[in-house]
Design a protein around this motif. Structure first.
Motif: not given
Length: 97
Positions: A70-78
């Protein structure tokens, strides 16, 4: 060796505001620490005091792996993940007990 449970969690300072992603084996304790400014760093600097999302794992290593992913996710995905499970961005701290 006995497995230790773990949690991946997101704290926020307000709806669609700053977020903090973490992992812990004791979610109520860690959330309390964030809420009371006892943890130095990003969450304290930005006032991330509301628990807005979490996922439980039977093994903390699985939780750590999910956090790394999840640290690699884009902010929008979170943001989308939070809004899928918690559309009102309610503080979930009291649901832990």
């Amino acid at each position: 060796m006995q497995q230790k449970p773990g949690f991946v969690y997101l704290m926020a300072n307000r709806r669609r505001g700053k977020t903090y992603l973490g992992v812990t084996s004791d979610l109520p304790k860690r959330t309390y620490e964030h809420r009371n400014g006892l943890i130095e760093g990003h969450s304290k600097e930005h006032g991330c005091k509301s628990l807005v999302w979490y996922e439980a794992f039977d093994d903390i290593q699985d939780a750590r792996n999910k956090e790394r992913q999840m640290k690699k996710w884009h902010r929008d995905w979170k943001i989308e993940l939070i809004e899928w499970d918690n559309p009102e961005w309610e503080d979930l701290f009291d649901t832990l007990f």
